[in-house]
Design a protein around this motif. Structure first.
Motif, mmCIF file in Angstrom:
data_model
loop_
_atom_site.group_PDB
_atom_site.id
_atom_site.type_symbol
_atom_site.label_atom_id
_atom_site.label_comp_id
_atom_site.label_asym_id
_atom_site.label_seq_id
_atom_site.Cartn_x
_atom_site.Cartn_y
_atom_site.Cartn_z
ATOM 1 N N PRO A 159 1.037 -1.248 -0.014
ATOM 2 C CA PRO A 159 -0.053 0.000 -0.055
ATOM 3 C C PRO A 159 0.760 1.223 0.054
ATOM 4 N N VAL A 160 0.383 2.351 -0.837
ATOM 5 C CA VAL A 160 1.240 3.547 -0.644
ATOM 6 C C VAL A 160 0.382 4.744 -0.276
ATOM 7 N N VAL A 161 0.895 5.568 0.587
ATOM 8 C CA VAL A 161 0.470 6.621 0.737
ATOM 9 C C VAL A 161 1.373 7.769 0.138
ATOM 10 N N VAL A 162 0.477 8.752 -0.621
ATOM 11 C CA VAL A 162 1.123 9.910 -1.457
ATOM 12 C C VAL A 162 1.070 11.309 -0.536
ATOM 13 N N CYS A 163 2.323 11.926 -0.274
ATOM 14 C CA CYS A 163 2.094 13.333 0.247
ATOM 15 C C CYS A 163 2.594 14.114 -0.722
ATOM 16 N N GLY A 164 1.870 15.246 -0.768
ATOM 17 C CA GLY A 164 2.416 16.365 -2.061
ATOM 18 C C GLY A 164 1.954 17.633 -1.733
ATOM 19 N N GLY A 165 2.523 18.666 -2.312
ATOM 20 C CA GLY A 165 1.781 20.014 -2.053
ATOM 21 C C GLY A 165 0.477 20.248 -2.572
ATOM 22 N N ASP A 176 -2.142 8.425 -10.725
ATOM 23 C CA ASP A 176 -2.640 7.294 -11.564
ATOM 24 C C ASP A 176 -1.472 6.400 -11.673
ATOM 25 N N PRO A 177 -1.512 5.035 -11.363
ATOM 26 C CA PRO A 177 -2.871 4.331 -10.817
ATOM 27 C C PRO A 177 -3.290 5.029 -9.342
ATOM 28 N N PRO A 178 -4.436 4.785 -8.707
ATOM 29 C CA PRO A 178 -4.741 5.284 -7.795
ATOM 30 C C PRO A 178 -4.032 4.547 -6.494
ATOM 31 N N VAL A 179 -3.844 5.153 -5.446
ATOM 32 C CA VAL A 179 -2.979 4.624 -4.342
ATOM 33 C C VAL A 179 -4.118 4.621 -3.051
ATOM 34 N N LEU A 199 2.895 20.413 12.774
ATOM 35 C CA LEU A 199 2.548 19.292 13.540
ATOM 36 C C LEU A 199 1.372 18.502 12.973
ATOM 37 N N ASP A 200 0.360 19.447 12.867
ATOM 38 C CA ASP A 200 -0.970 18.851 12.489
ATOM 39 C C ASP A 200 -0.904 18.133 11.242
ATOM 40 N N LYS A 201 -0.207 18.620 10.462
ATOM 41 C CA LYS A 201 -0.121 18.026 9.078
ATOM 42 C C LYS A 201 0.581 16.606 9.250
ATOM 43 N N LEU A 202 1.787 16.702 10.126
ATOM 44 C CA LEU A 202 2.293 15.363 10.392
ATOM 45 C C LEU A 202 1.258 14.223 11.039
ATOM 46 N N ASP A 203 0.482 14.876 11.901
ATOM 47 C CA ASP A 203 -0.573 13.926 12.628
ATOM 48 C C ASP A 203 -1.555 13.367 11.324
ATOM 49 N N GLU A 204 -1.734 14.355 10.376
ATOM 50 C CA GLU A 204 -2.732 13.796 9.235
ATOM 51 C C GLU A 204 -1.913 12.966 8.697
ATOM 52 N N ILE A 205 -0.707 12.783 8.501
ATOM 53 C CA ILE A 205 -0.071 11.881 7.651
ATOM 54 C C ILE A 205 -0.085 10.598 8.490
ATOM 55 N N ILE A 206 -0.006 10.568 9.784
ATOM 56 C CA ILE A 206 0.128 9.297 10.892
ATOM 57 C C ILE A 206 -1.300 8.697 10.649
ATOM 58 N N ALA A 207 -2.200 9.708 10.936
ATOM 59 C CA ALA A 207 -3.693 9.271 10.751
ATOM 60 C C ALA A 207 -4.162 8.287 9.239
ATOM 61 N N GLU A 208 -3.473 8.932 8.340
ATOM 62 C CA GLU A 208 -3.414 8.330 7.033
ATOM 63 C C GLU A 208 -2.966 6.921 6.861
ATOM 64 N N ILE A 209 -1.616 6.983 7.489
ATOM 65 C CA ILE A 209 -0.874 5.680 7.515
ATOM 66 C C ILE A 209 -1.666 4.642 8.368
ATOM 67 N N THR A 210 -2.017 5.135 9.421
ATOM 68 C CA THR A 210 -2.769 4.275 10.253
ATOM 69 C C THR A 210 -4.021 3.680 9.722
ATOM 70 N N ARG A 211 -4.818 4.400 9.000
ATOM 71 C CA ARG A 211 -5.941 4.040 8.337
ATOM 72 C C ARG A 211 -5.559 3.065 7.285
ATOM 73 N N VAL A 212 -4.648 3.154 6.581
ATOM 74 C CA VAL A 212 -4.335 2.185 5.341
ATOM 75 C C VAL A 212 -3.840 0.937 6.182
ATOM 76 N N LEU A 213 -3.003 1.101 7.091
ATOM 77 C CA LEU A 213 -2.487 0.074 7.814
ATOM 78 C C LEU A 213 -3.510 -0.955 8.472
ATOM 79 N N GLU A 214 -4.437 -0.235 9.184
ATOM 80 C CA GLU A 214 -5.557 -0.842 9.749
ATOM 81 C C GLU A 214 -6.307 -1.896 8.568
ATOM 82 N N LYS A 215 -6.563 -1.376 7.552
ATOM 83 C CA LYS A 215 -7.074 -2.032 6.415
ATOM 84 C C LYS A 215 -6.310 -3.252 5.997
#
Lengths: 312, 193
Positions: A159-165, A176-179, A199-215
Protein backbone atom coordinates in the motif's frame (compact mmCIF):
# COMPACT_ATOMS: atom_id res chain seq x y z
CA UNK A 1 -6.85 -13.28 22.49
CA UNK A 2 -6.40 -10.09 20.52
CA UNK A 3 -3.02 -8.46 20.82
CA UNK A 4 -2.92 -4.70 20.49
CA UNK A 5 0.15 -2.52 19.93
CA UNK A 6 0.99 -0.17 22.81
CA UNK A 7 3.94 1.87 24.04
CA UNK A 8 5.05 1.81 27.65
CA UNK A 9 7.06 4.74 28.95
CA UNK A 10 8.51 4.83 32.40
CA UNK A 11 11.55 5.02 34.61
CA UNK A 12 14.30 2.43 34.44
CA UNK A 13 13.70 1.48 38.09
CA UNK A 14 11.75 -1.79 38.33
CA UNK A 15 10.78 -1.76 34.65
CA UNK A 16 11.54 -5.48 34.49
CA UNK A 17 8.33 -5.99 36.48
CA UNK A 18 6.43 -4.61 33.51
CA UNK A 19 8.38 -6.72 31.00
CA UNK A 20 7.69 -9.87 33.06
CA UNK A 21 4.03 -8.95 33.33
CA UNK A 22 3.67 -8.42 29.58
CA UNK A 23 5.34 -11.75 28.86
CA UNK A 24 3.25 -13.56 31.49
CA UNK A 25 0.07 -12.17 29.99
CA UNK A 26 1.08 -13.60 26.61
CA UNK A 27 2.25 -10.32 25.10
CA UNK A 28 5.53 -9.54 23.35
CA UNK A 29 8.04 -6.76 23.74
CA UNK A 30 8.99 -5.78 20.20
CA UNK A 31 11.49 -3.07 20.99
CA UNK A 32 13.12 -1.78 24.13
CA UNK A 33 14.89 1.56 24.29
CA UNK A 34 16.79 2.67 27.35
CA UNK A 35 17.42 6.41 27.23
CA UNK A 36 19.32 7.56 30.31
CA UNK A 37 16.81 7.07 33.15
CA UNK A 38 13.87 6.35 30.88
CA UNK A 39 12.65 3.14 29.29
CA UNK A 40 10.40 2.94 26.25
CA UNK A 41 8.88 -0.43 25.45
CA UNK A 42 7.01 -1.05 22.26
CA UNK A 43 4.91 -4.11 22.72
CA UNK A 44 1.89 -6.19 21.82
CA UNK A 45 -0.37 -6.90 24.77
CA UNK A 46 -3.76 -8.60 25.14
CA UNK A 47 -6.52 -6.01 24.74
CA UNK A 48 -8.27 -7.03 27.97
CA UNK A 49 -5.13 -6.67 30.07
CA UNK A 50 -4.12 -3.11 29.21
CA UNK A 51 -5.89 -1.84 32.33
CA UNK A 52 -4.01 -4.37 34.46
CA UNK A 53 -0.67 -3.19 33.06
CA UNK A 54 -1.69 0.42 33.76
CA UNK A 55 -2.66 -0.53 37.29
CA UNK A 56 0.61 -2.33 38.01
CA UNK A 57 2.84 0.30 36.41
CA UNK A 58 1.14 3.20 38.23
CA UNK A 59 3.28 3.02 41.41
CA UNK A 60 6.46 3.16 39.28
CA UNK A 61 5.09 6.06 37.19
CA UNK A 62 4.76 4.12 33.98
CA UNK A 63 2.49 5.26 31.19
CA UNK A 64 0.76 3.05 28.66
CA UNK A 65 -0.38 4.64 25.40
CA UNK A 66 -1.89 3.25 22.21
CA UNK A 67 0.52 3.20 19.32
CA UNK A 68 -1.08 1.70 16.26
CA UNK A 69 2.14 1.59 14.28
CA UNK A 70 4.10 -0.75 16.57
CA UNK A 71 5.19 -3.85 14.69
CA UNK A 72 5.17 -2.23 11.26
CA UNK A 73 8.03 -1.31 8.99
CA UNK A 74 7.45 1.78 6.90
CA UNK A 75 9.39 2.92 3.83
CA UNK A 76 9.66 6.69 3.64
CA UNK A 77 10.42 7.19 -0.03
CA UNK A 78 12.38 10.38 -0.51
CA UNK A 79 13.14 11.60 -4.00
CA UNK A 80 16.83 12.04 -3.20
CA UNK A 81 19.30 12.53 -0.37
CA UNK A 82 20.06 16.09 -1.47
CA UNK A 83 19.57 19.10 0.76
CA UNK A 84 16.37 19.83 -1.22
CA UNK A 85 14.59 17.04 0.64
CA UNK A 86 16.67 16.50 3.77
CA UNK A 87 16.39 17.04 6.66
CA UNK A 88 13.01 18.62 5.96
CA UNK A 89 10.58 17.13 5.23
CA UNK A 90 11.90 13.55 4.81
CA UNK A 91 13.62 13.21 8.19
CA UNK A 92 10.84 15.05 10.01
CA UNK A 93 8.25 12.58 8.78
CA UNK A 94 10.49 9.51 9.26
CA UNK A 95 11.21 10.62 12.80
CA UNK A 96 7.56 11.38 13.58
CA UNK A 97 6.34 7.90 12.62
CA UNK A 98 9.16 6.42 14.71
CA UNK A 99 7.83 8.22 17.77
CA UNK A 100 4.61 6.27 17.67
CA UNK A 101 6.23 2.94 17.34
CA UNK A 102 6.85 2.27 13.66
CA UNK A 103 10.22 1.23 12.33
CA UNK A 104 10.79 3.61 9.47
CA UNK A 105 13.45 3.28 6.81
CA UNK A 106 14.24 6.06 4.43
CA UNK A 107 14.41 4.88 0.85
CA UNK A 108 16.00 7.43 -1.38
CA UNK A 109 15.78 7.03 -5.11
CA UNK A 110 18.79 7.28 -7.40
CA UNK A 111 16.70 9.02 -10.06
CA UNK A 112 13.90 10.43 -7.97
CA UNK A 113 14.10 14.14 -8.83
CA UNK A 114 12.96 15.73 -12.06
CA UNK A 115 10.08 15.05 -14.36
CA UNK A 116 11.53 13.55 -17.54
CA UNK A 117 14.56 11.92 -15.91
CA UNK A 118 12.71 10.25 -13.04
CA UNK A 119 12.92 6.49 -12.66
CA UNK A 120 12.73 3.57 -10.27
CA UNK A 121 15.24 0.73 -10.52
CA UNK A 122 14.67 -2.90 -9.56
CA UNK A 123 16.60 -2.67 -6.31
CA UNK A 124 14.56 0.32 -5.14
CA UNK A 125 11.34 -1.40 -6.14
CA UNK A 126 12.26 -4.59 -4.26
CA UNK A 127 13.38 -2.72 -1.15
CA UNK A 128 10.12 -0.76 -1.07
CA UNK A 129 8.14 -3.98 -1.54
CA UNK A 130 9.81 -5.47 1.54
CA UNK A 131 7.99 -2.97 3.77
CA UNK A 132 4.44 -2.92 5.08
CA UNK A 133 3.63 0.44 3.53
CA UNK A 134 5.42 3.06 1.46
CA UNK A 135 5.03 6.80 2.05
CA UNK A 136 5.97 8.77 -1.06
CA UNK A 137 7.09 12.32 -0.38
CA UNK A 138 6.47 14.27 -3.56
CA UNK A 139 7.05 17.89 -4.49
CA UNK A 140 4.87 20.95 -4.84
CA UNK A 141 3.78 20.90 -8.48
CA UNK A 142 0.83 18.86 -9.65
CA UNK A 143 2.24 18.69 -13.20
CA UNK A 144 5.30 16.88 -11.89
CA UNK A 145 3.40 14.56 -9.54
CA UNK A 146 1.00 13.62 -12.33
CA UNK A 147 3.90 12.85 -14.65
CA UNK A 148 6.05 10.96 -12.15
CA UNK A 149 3.65 8.80 -10.20
CA UNK A 150 2.96 6.15 -12.89
CA UNK A 151 6.74 5.63 -13.19
CA UNK A 152 7.41 5.56 -9.46
CA UNK A 153 4.53 3.16 -8.75
CA UNK A 154 5.58 0.61 -11.36
CA UNK A 155 5.89 -2.80 -9.70
CA UNK A 156 5.05 -1.55 -6.20
CA UNK A 157 2.83 -4.09 -4.45
CA UNK A 158 2.59 -2.64 -0.95
CA UNK A 159 0.00 0.00 0.00
CA UNK A 160 1.16 3.53 -0.80
CA UNK A 161 0.42 6.89 0.83
CA UNK A 162 1.28 9.88 -1.36
CA UNK A 163 2.16 13.21 0.26
CA UNK A 164 2.40 16.25 -1.97
CA UNK A 165 2.03 20.00 -2.14
CA UNK A 166 -1.38 20.18 -3.89
CA UNK A 167 -4.49 19.57 -1.79
CA UNK A 168 -5.90 16.10 -1.21
CA UNK A 169 -8.64 16.36 -3.84
CA UNK A 170 -6.12 17.33 -6.52
CA UNK A 171 -3.85 14.44 -5.52
CA UNK A 172 -6.74 11.99 -5.76
CA UNK A 173 -7.50 13.37 -9.22
CA UNK A 174 -3.96 13.29 -10.62
CA UNK A 175 -2.33 10.22 -9.10
CA UNK A 176 -2.65 7.36 -11.52
CA UNK A 177 -2.82 4.44 -10.79
CA UNK A 178 -4.79 5.30 -7.64
CA UNK A 179 -3.10 4.58 -4.32
CA UNK A 180 -4.43 3.78 -0.86
CA UNK A 181 -3.84 7.09 0.90
CA UNK A 182 -3.33 10.78 0.12
CA UNK A 183 -2.12 13.70 2.22
CA UNK A 184 -2.24 17.13 0.62
CA UNK A 185 -0.34 20.24 1.62
CA UNK A 186 2.92 18.43 2.47
CA UNK A 187 5.29 19.03 -0.39
CA UNK A 188 8.88 20.17 -0.37
CA UNK A 189 9.65 22.72 2.32
CA UNK A 190 12.90 23.99 3.81
CA UNK A 191 12.04 24.65 7.43
CA UNK A 192 11.70 22.56 10.55
CA UNK A 193 8.22 21.35 11.38
CA UNK A 194 7.62 22.89 14.77
CA UNK A 195 4.59 25.18 14.42
CA UNK A 196 1.18 23.85 15.43
CA UNK A 197 -0.20 23.74 11.88
CA UNK A 198 2.86 21.86 10.62
CA UNK A 199 2.57 19.33 13.44
CA UNK A 200 -1.12 18.93 12.54
CA UNK A 201 -0.01 17.99 9.04
CA UNK A 202 2.34 15.36 10.45
CA UNK A 203 -0.55 14.02 12.52
CA UNK A 204 -2.62 13.89 9.36
CA UNK A 205 0.07 11.75 7.71
CA UNK A 206 0.07 9.42 10.73
CA UNK A 207 -3.72 9.18 10.62
CA UNK A 208 -3.63 8.29 6.94
CA UNK A 209 -0.87 5.68 7.45
CA UNK A 210 -2.79 4.20 10.38
CA UNK A 211 -5.99 4.04 8.33
CA UNK A 212 -4.26 2.24 5.46
CA UNK A 213 -2.44 -0.14 7.81
CA UNK A 214 -5.65 -0.94 9.72
CA UNK A 215 -7.17 -2.00 6.43
CA UNK A 216 -4.15 -4.17 5.69
CA UNK A 217 -4.35 -5.65 9.18
CA UNK A 218 -7.99 -6.53 8.56
CA UNK A 219 -7.07 -8.23 5.31
CA UNK A 220 -4.35 -10.23 7.08
CA UNK A 221 -6.76 -11.25 9.84
CA UNK A 222 -9.20 -12.73 7.31
CA UNK A 223 -6.60 -15.38 6.55
CA UNK A 224 -4.59 -15.45 9.78
CA UNK A 225 -0.85 -16.00 9.82
CA UNK A 226 0.50 -19.38 10.81
CA UNK A 227 2.51 -17.76 13.58
CA UNK A 228 2.59 -14.25 14.98
CA UNK A 229 5.73 -12.38 13.82
CA UNK A 230 6.20 -11.04 17.36
CA UNK A 231 6.27 -14.58 18.74
CA UNK A 232 8.68 -15.61 16.01
CA UNK A 233 10.90 -12.74 17.03
CA UNK A 234 11.10 -13.98 20.62
CA UNK A 235 11.80 -17.52 19.45
CA UNK A 236 14.64 -16.44 17.16
CA UNK A 237 16.10 -14.40 19.98
CA UNK A 238 16.10 -17.53 22.18
CA UNK A 239 17.26 -20.08 19.63
CA UNK A 240 19.71 -18.15 17.46
CA UNK A 241 22.19 -16.61 19.88
CA UNK A 242 24.09 -14.86 17.08
CA UNK A 243 21.29 -12.29 16.88
CA UNK A 244 22.30 -10.98 20.30
CA UNK A 245 25.68 -9.98 18.89
CA UNK A 246 24.17 -7.75 16.19
CA UNK A 247 24.74 -4.08 16.99
CA UNK A 248 21.91 -2.73 14.82
CA UNK A 249 19.20 -0.91 16.85
CA UNK A 250 16.60 -3.47 15.81
CA UNK A 251 18.33 -6.77 14.98
CA UNK A 252 14.90 -8.30 14.48
CA UNK A 253 12.40 -6.00 12.84
CA UNK A 254 8.80 -7.07 13.18
CA UNK A 255 6.52 -6.48 10.22
CA UNK A 256 2.82 -7.14 9.89
CA UNK A 257 3.28 -10.44 8.11
CA UNK A 258 6.92 -11.19 8.61
CA UNK A 259 10.22 -10.35 10.10
CA UNK A 260 13.52 -8.90 9.00
CA UNK A 261 16.45 -10.75 10.56
CA UNK A 262 19.65 -8.76 10.39
CA UNK A 263 22.00 -11.71 9.99
CA UNK A 264 23.84 -12.78 6.81
CA UNK A 265 21.56 -14.87 4.60
CA UNK A 266 24.07 -17.45 3.42
CA UNK A 267 25.24 -18.36 6.92
CA UNK A 268 22.00 -18.29 8.85
CA UNK A 269 19.14 -19.07 6.44
CA UNK A 270 19.48 -22.89 6.70
CA UNK A 271 19.65 -22.64 10.49
CA UNK A 272 16.52 -20.48 10.58
CA UNK A 273 14.60 -22.84 8.28
CA UNK A 274 15.46 -25.79 10.54
CA UNK A 275 14.54 -23.94 13.73
CA UNK A 276 11.74 -25.78 15.50
CA UNK A 277 8.84 -23.68 16.67
CA UNK A 278 6.55 -26.20 18.34
CA UNK A 279 5.63 -29.90 18.05
CA UNK A 280 8.19 -30.63 15.36
CA UNK A 281 7.02 -27.79 13.11
CA UNK A 282 10.04 -25.98 11.73
CA UNK A 283 10.11 -22.35 10.67
CA UNK A 284 10.71 -23.43 7.08
CA UNK A 285 7.32 -25.21 7.08
CA UNK A 286 5.25 -22.16 7.89
CA UNK A 287 7.31 -19.30 6.52
CA UNK A 288 9.45 -18.40 3.55
CA UNK A 289 13.03 -17.51 4.41
CA UNK A 290 14.22 -15.20 1.64
CA UNK A 291 17.29 -13.07 1.00
CA UNK A 292 16.49 -9.38 1.56
CA UNK A 293 17.56 -6.73 -0.94
CA UNK A 294 18.60 -4.65 2.03
CA UNK A 295 22.29 -5.52 2.64
CA UNK A 296 22.59 -9.29 3.15
CA UNK A 297 19.75 -9.54 5.64
CA UNK A 298 17.16 -12.30 5.82
CA UNK A 299 13.48 -11.67 5.19
CA UNK A 300 11.06 -14.11 6.82
CA UNK A 301 7.59 -14.06 5.29
CA UNK A 302 5.07 -15.91 7.41
CA UNK A 303 2.61 -17.91 5.32
CA UNK A 304 -1.12 -17.65 6.02
CA UNK A 305 -3.27 -20.44 7.43
CA UNK A 306 -4.78 -21.21 4.02
CA UNK A 307 -1.38 -22.29 2.71
CA UNK A 308 0.00 -24.22 5.66
CA UNK A 309 -3.15 -25.44 7.46
CA UNK A 310 -1.34 -24.73 10.71
CA UNK A 311 -1.66 -22.03 13.32
CA UNK A 312 0.71 -22.10 16.27
CA UNK B 1 11.09 40.19 4.36
CA UNK B 2 10.94 43.92 4.88
CA UNK B 3 14.47 44.36 3.62
CA UNK B 4 13.54 43.24 0.11
CA UNK B 5 11.87 45.96 -1.91
CA UNK B 6 10.29 43.66 -4.50
CA UNK B 7 9.77 39.92 -4.11
CA UNK B 8 7.44 37.94 -6.36
CA UNK B 9 7.11 34.29 -7.34
CA UNK B 10 5.30 33.69 -10.59
CA UNK B 11 3.99 30.26 -11.51
CA UNK B 12 1.07 28.88 -13.53
CA UNK B 13 0.14 26.78 -10.48
CA UNK B 14 -0.92 29.16 -7.69
CA UNK B 15 -0.40 26.56 -4.94
CA UNK B 16 3.11 25.82 -6.19
CA UNK B 17 3.89 29.55 -6.30
CA UNK B 18 2.85 29.90 -2.68
CA UNK B 19 5.14 27.03 -1.58
CA UNK B 20 8.05 28.32 -3.62
CA UNK B 21 7.71 31.78 -2.15
CA UNK B 22 8.06 30.17 1.26
CA UNK B 23 11.03 28.03 0.16
CA UNK B 24 12.80 31.03 -1.41
CA UNK B 25 12.27 33.06 1.72
CA UNK B 26 13.48 30.27 4.02
CA UNK B 27 16.60 29.48 2.02
CA UNK B 28 17.67 33.09 1.57
CA UNK B 29 17.03 33.74 5.25
CA UNK B 30 19.06 30.67 6.25
CA UNK B 31 21.99 31.83 4.15
CA UNK B 32 21.72 35.38 5.41
CA UNK B 33 21.20 36.65 1.87
CA UNK B 34 17.91 38.52 2.23
CA UNK B 35 19.79 41.60 3.40
CA UNK B 36 21.83 41.82 0.20
CA UNK B 37 18.92 41.45 -2.22
CA UNK B 38 16.98 44.52 -3.24
CA UNK B 39 14.61 43.06 -5.81
CA UNK B 40 13.86 39.46 -6.69
CA UNK B 41 11.55 37.90 -9.21
CA UNK B 42 11.23 34.11 -9.49
CA UNK B 43 9.42 32.44 -12.35
CA UNK B 44 8.73 28.70 -12.41
CA UNK B 45 6.92 26.76 -15.10
CA UNK B 46 6.87 23.04 -14.26
CA UNK B 47 5.35 22.21 -17.64
CA UNK B 48 8.36 23.38 -19.72
CA UNK B 49 10.13 22.87 -17.17
CA UNK B 50 11.89 26.14 -16.40
CA UNK B 51 13.08 28.04 -13.35
CA UNK B 52 14.19 31.67 -13.64
CA UNK B 53 15.33 33.91 -10.82
CA UNK B 54 16.32 37.50 -11.61
CA UNK B 55 17.23 40.19 -9.15
CA UNK B 56 19.08 43.30 -8.13
CA UNK B 57 21.66 43.30 -5.36
CA UNK B 58 22.32 46.01 -2.84
CA UNK B 59 25.82 47.45 -3.07
CA UNK B 60 28.13 46.03 -0.43
CA UNK B 61 30.95 48.34 0.54
CA UNK B 62 32.06 47.01 3.88
CA UNK B 63 35.20 44.93 4.31
CA UNK B 64 36.08 42.80 7.33
CA UNK B 65 39.06 43.90 9.39
CA UNK B 66 40.94 42.17 12.21
CA UNK B 67 39.30 44.54 14.70
CA UNK B 68 35.86 43.32 13.65
CA UNK B 69 36.48 39.71 14.61
CA UNK B 70 39.05 39.91 17.38
CA UNK B 71 40.07 41.85 20.48
CA UNK B 72 43.74 42.80 20.25
CA UNK B 73 45.55 42.92 23.61
CA UNK B 74 49.14 44.22 23.37
CA UNK B 75 51.45 42.79 26.03
CA UNK B 76 55.17 42.92 26.54
CA UNK B 77 56.87 41.57 23.38
CA UNK B 78 53.68 39.87 22.25
CA UNK B 79 50.12 40.57 21.22
CA UNK B 80 47.17 38.33 22.08
CA UNK B 81 44.14 38.24 19.80
CA UNK B 82 40.91 36.87 21.24
CA UNK B 83 38.75 35.70 18.35
CA UNK B 84 35.02 36.30 18.55
CA UNK B 85 34.01 35.19 15.06
CA UNK B 86 35.72 32.32 13.30
CA UNK B 87 34.53 32.83 9.73
CA UNK B 88 37.57 34.83 8.62
CA UNK B 89 40.09 33.20 10.94
CA UNK B 90 41.78 31.15 8.21
CA UNK B 91 42.31 34.10 5.89
CA UNK B 92 43.54 36.22 8.83
CA UNK B 93 46.18 33.61 9.73
CA UNK B 94 47.30 33.42 6.11
CA UNK B 95 47.80 37.19 6.01
CA UNK B 96 49.71 37.14 9.31
CA UNK B 97 51.98 34.33 8.09
CA UNK B 98 52.79 36.21 4.92
CA UNK B 99 53.46 39.46 6.71
CA UNK B 100 55.21 38.37 9.92
CA UNK B 101 56.37 34.81 9.19
CA UNK B 102 55.08 31.57 10.65
CA UNK B 103 57.53 31.60 13.59
CA UNK B 104 55.95 34.74 14.99
CA UNK B 105 52.33 33.60 14.75
CA UNK B 106 50.96 31.04 17.13
CA UNK B 107 47.46 29.71 17.71
CA UNK B 108 47.44 27.93 21.08
CA UNK B 109 43.71 27.21 20.91
CA UNK B 110 40.68 27.73 18.71
CA UNK B 111 39.88 31.25 19.86
CA UNK B 112 43.33 32.65 20.56
CA UNK B 113 46.09 33.87 18.26
CA UNK B 114 49.38 35.19 19.66
CA UNK B 115 51.82 37.36 17.67
CA UNK B 116 55.42 37.52 19.01
CA UNK B 117 57.69 40.51 18.52
CA UNK B 118 55.80 42.07 15.64
CA UNK B 119 57.03 45.54 14.69
CA UNK B 120 53.56 47.15 14.49
CA UNK B 121 51.09 48.81 16.83
CA UNK B 122 47.83 47.21 17.97
CA UNK B 123 45.85 49.76 15.98
CA UNK B 124 47.62 48.81 12.81
CA UNK B 125 46.84 45.16 13.40
CA UNK B 126 43.18 45.99 13.94
CA UNK B 127 43.06 47.80 10.62
CA UNK B 128 44.34 44.87 8.50
CA UNK B 129 41.67 43.86 5.96
CA UNK B 130 41.10 40.10 6.10
CA UNK B 131 37.98 39.52 4.08
CA UNK B 132 35.57 40.92 1.55
CA UNK B 133 32.06 39.50 1.83
CA UNK B 134 31.13 40.64 -1.66
CA UNK B 135 33.77 38.31 -3.17
CA UNK B 136 31.96 35.18 -2.04
CA UNK B 137 28.52 36.67 -2.49
CA UNK B 138 27.98 35.40 -6.03
CA UNK B 139 29.05 31.92 -5.01
CA UNK B 140 26.68 31.99 -2.05
CA UNK B 141 23.80 33.22 -4.19
CA UNK B 142 24.31 30.47 -6.77
CA UNK B 143 24.43 27.90 -4.00
CA UNK B 144 21.21 29.26 -2.50
CA UNK B 145 19.37 29.30 -5.83
CA UNK B 146 20.47 25.74 -6.55
CA UNK B 147 18.69 24.80 -3.35
CA UNK B 148 15.61 26.82 -4.19
CA UNK B 149 15.20 25.50 -7.73
CA UNK B 150 13.55 22.08 -8.02
CA UNK B 151 16.23 19.40 -7.74
CA UNK B 152 15.74 17.88 -11.15
CA UNK B 153 16.56 21.20 -12.84
CA UNK B 154 20.22 20.47 -13.36
CA UNK B 155 21.03 22.41 -16.52
CA UNK B 156 21.82 25.90 -15.39
CA UNK B 157 22.93 29.23 -16.69
CA UNK B 158 23.97 31.86 -14.18
CA UNK B 159 24.92 35.46 -14.82
CA UNK B 160 26.11 37.95 -12.25
CA UNK B 161 27.24 41.39 -13.33
CA UNK B 162 27.13 44.89 -11.91
CA UNK B 163 24.79 44.13 -9.07
CA UNK B 164 22.28 42.28 -11.23
CA UNK B 165 21.89 38.57 -11.52
CA UNK B 166 19.93 35.98 -13.41
CA UNK B 167 19.74 32.27 -12.65
CA UNK B 168 18.04 29.99 -15.15
CA UNK B 169 17.64 26.26 -14.63
CA UNK B 170 15.82 23.50 -16.42
CA UNK B 171 15.65 19.76 -16.72
CA UNK B 172 15.94 19.92 -20.51
CA UNK B 173 18.37 21.80 -22.71
CA UNK B 174 17.81 25.51 -22.22
CA UNK B 175 15.97 27.12 -25.10
CA UNK B 176 17.81 29.64 -27.23
CA UNK B 177 15.58 32.62 -26.58
CA UNK B 178 16.12 32.42 -22.81
CA UNK B 179 17.63 35.92 -22.82
CA UNK B 180 14.31 37.33 -23.99
CA UNK B 181 12.54 35.70 -21.07
CA UNK B 182 15.14 36.97 -18.61
CA UNK B 183 14.69 40.45 -20.07
CA UNK B 184 10.91 40.19 -19.66
CA UNK B 185 11.30 39.18 -16.02
CA UNK B 186 13.63 42.12 -15.38
CA UNK B 187 11.04 44.37 -17.01
CA UNK B 188 8.43 43.18 -14.48
CA UNK B 189 10.61 44.66 -11.74
CA UNK B 190 11.03 47.85 -13.75
CA UNK B 191 14.67 47.09 -14.56
CA UNK B 192 16.79 46.12 -17.53
CA UNK B 193 19.30 43.28 -17.45
Amino acid sequence: MTLVPVTYKGGIYQHDIVIDLIEDLGGYVVQKHVLAQEVVLQCFVPRDDIELIREISRPIFGEVTDSPLVGTEIAIVSMSLEIHHLPHPSCDIAEYVRRIGAKSNMVSLARGPGKRITGLNDEERDVINEHDIAVYLMGNFETCIEHKMPILLRGIEVPVVVCGGPDKETLIRIVDPPVEGYVGGVGRFMRRTKEADQLDKLDEIIAEITRVLEKKREDVSKDPLSVSPARLMNLIRERVPAILEVTSPTPLTVQMAGLRVKLPYDTFAPELRRMEIEDGIALGDIAEVLPSRMRDYILVKVLPFSETNTVI
Amino acid sequence: MLAVEYFEVECPEPVGAEYYKQITNDVLLDHNLLKVIEKLHVYIDPKVPLFIAVGILKPITTVVKVGDIANVNPQEAKMTLVITEETYLASMLRIFWERFGKDRVEQPDRFTVVLYNVPVEAKEIEAIVIGNPSESLNKDLIYAFRQIAPEGFRLRSERFYQGKFSFVASENTLVENIDELVKAKFALMGETP
